[in-house]
Design an enzyme around this catalytic site. Structure first.
Site, short mmCIF file in Angstrom:
data_model
loop_
_atom_site.label_atom_id
_atom_site.label_comp_id
_atom_site.label_asym_id
_atom_site.label_seq_id
_atom_site.Cartn_x
_atom_site.Cartn_y
_atom_site.Cartn_z
N ASP A 1 0.84 -1.21 0.00
CA ASP A 1 0.00 0.00 0.00
C ASP A 1 0.87 1.25 0.00
O ASP A 1 0.58 2.23 -0.71
CB ASP A 1 -0.92 -0.04 1.23
CG ASP A 1 -1.82 1.16 1.33
OD1 ASP A 1 -2.24 1.69 0.28
OD2 ASP A 1 -2.10 1.61 2.46
N CYS B 1 0.10 10.84 -0.08
CA CYS B 1 -1.26 11.29 0.17
C CYS B 1 -1.82 11.89 -1.11
O CYS B 1 -1.10 12.52 -1.88
CB CYS B 1 -1.20 12.35 1.25
SG CYS B 1 -2.69 13.28 1.42
N ASN C 1 -0.49 6.98 4.88
CA ASN C 1 -0.65 5.92 5.85
C ASN C 1 -0.07 6.32 7.21
O ASN C 1 0.99 6.95 7.29
CB ASN C 1 0.11 4.67 5.39
CG ASN C 1 -0.62 3.95 4.28
OD1 ASN C 1 -1.80 3.64 4.39
ND2 ASN C 1 0.10 3.68 3.19
#
Ligand code: MG
Length: 297
Positions: free
Chosen positions: A16, A246, A255
């Site tokens: 991620d 972001c 995150n």
């Protein structure tokens, strides 16, 4: 969960995180595997390692099969570590099988517009399409984690905790061992966490199988962790080094950083897999250097 720990921490930086880092497409499989090895050395045992999505769509994950092959040596060094791979469909699952993945993750949305933009399918359609993927993974002996994104609302969908809870239940009923609720844009607040966890309690969703995936976009991730923990949530996702950037240009944070989560654990005397934050900081420094970032630690 490890019997001596109070919470489980799930490391999402290598998937991620890197997926949303400019420059990550240039990272070799060897560099990613060294990062993952350092994460394991720091004590982490649940680590997202890659993604079997279309390489054209996510170039930074194109070498995930190579990463998985090289990870075999790390798996020998840390036999209790579990490496997870994201799969969007049956094709991705076949690739995960080829590398003997023990765990895969699937991802869904509750917002129609986000679902269309992200996976080119409506919400209902996507949930129907994922069921055979989950069943097939289970029949191959893998465990399946479900992600739901934008759980605190999205442009076309105001925050609807009941809607999220019913979708979580749907994933649980399909056979997902855990559902991770993603605050993709970082708009969660402790009050919203209350409502979201409450809605899951209302549908009798087992909280031991619910994870929270906060983003620190607006600086509220730790306050949200705190509230979720007090409500009984015991699994948290985070990315070492705060990897993941972001979507907003004016905020550097994406995150929740694993370092921040571990510092919170230390402050609250909450036991987790990371005992020595310096080891985590080494992993963070390593990947920041590889990405050409200034080390924040
Ligand atoms: Mg995330």
């Amino acid at each position: 969960m490890h019997s001596t720990y109070d919470i489980e921490v799930v490391e999402v930086g290598a998937r991620d995180g890197l997926q949303n880092e400019p420059g990550a497409a240039g990272l070799s499989a060897e560099t990613k595997v060294e990062f993952i090895r350092l994460l394991a050395l720091a004590g982490l045992r649940r680590i997202e390692a890659g993604s079997f999505v279309k390489p054209q769509a996510v170039p930074s994950m194109a070498n995930s099969a190579e990463v998985a092959a090289l990870l075999q040596a790390v798996a020998r060094e840390f036999p209790d570590a579990v490496f997870s791979y994201l799969v969007p469909n049956l094709k991705g699952l076949v690739r995960a099988r080829e590398v003997n993945a023990k765990e895969v993750a699937i991802f869904l949305a509750v917002s129609e517009s986000f679902s269309q933009a992200n996976i080119h399918a409506g919400v209902d359609e996507a949930f129907i399409a994922i069921e055979p993927v989950v069943k097939e993974a289970l029949s191959c002996g893998m465990r399946v984690r479900g992600y739901i994104s934008n759980v605190f609302g999205y442009t076309d969908l105001p925050f609807s905790p009941q809607k999220v809870a019913s979708r979580s239940k749907q994933l649980h009923d399909m056979g997902c061992f855990e559902v991770s609720l993603g605050d993709t844009t970082g708009v969660g607040t402790p009050e919203r966490v209350d409502a979201l966890v409450g809605a899951h309690v209302d549908v009798a969703f087992p909280l031991a199988q619910l994870a929270m995936h906060f983003h620190d976009t607006f600086g509220s991730a730790i306050a949200n962790v705190e509230r979720a923990y007090d409500l009984g949530i015991r699994t948290f996702d985070a990315a070492t080094g705060g990897l993941g950037g972001c979507p907003y240009a004016n905020s550097p944070k994406g995150n929740l950083a694993m370092e921040d989560l571990i510092r919170w654990c230390e402050a609250r005397s909450v036991r987790c897999a990371v005992q020595d934050i310096a080891l985590l900081e080494s992993a963070s420094a390593y990947i920041h250097k590889a990405l050409g970032k200034k080390d924040k630690v």
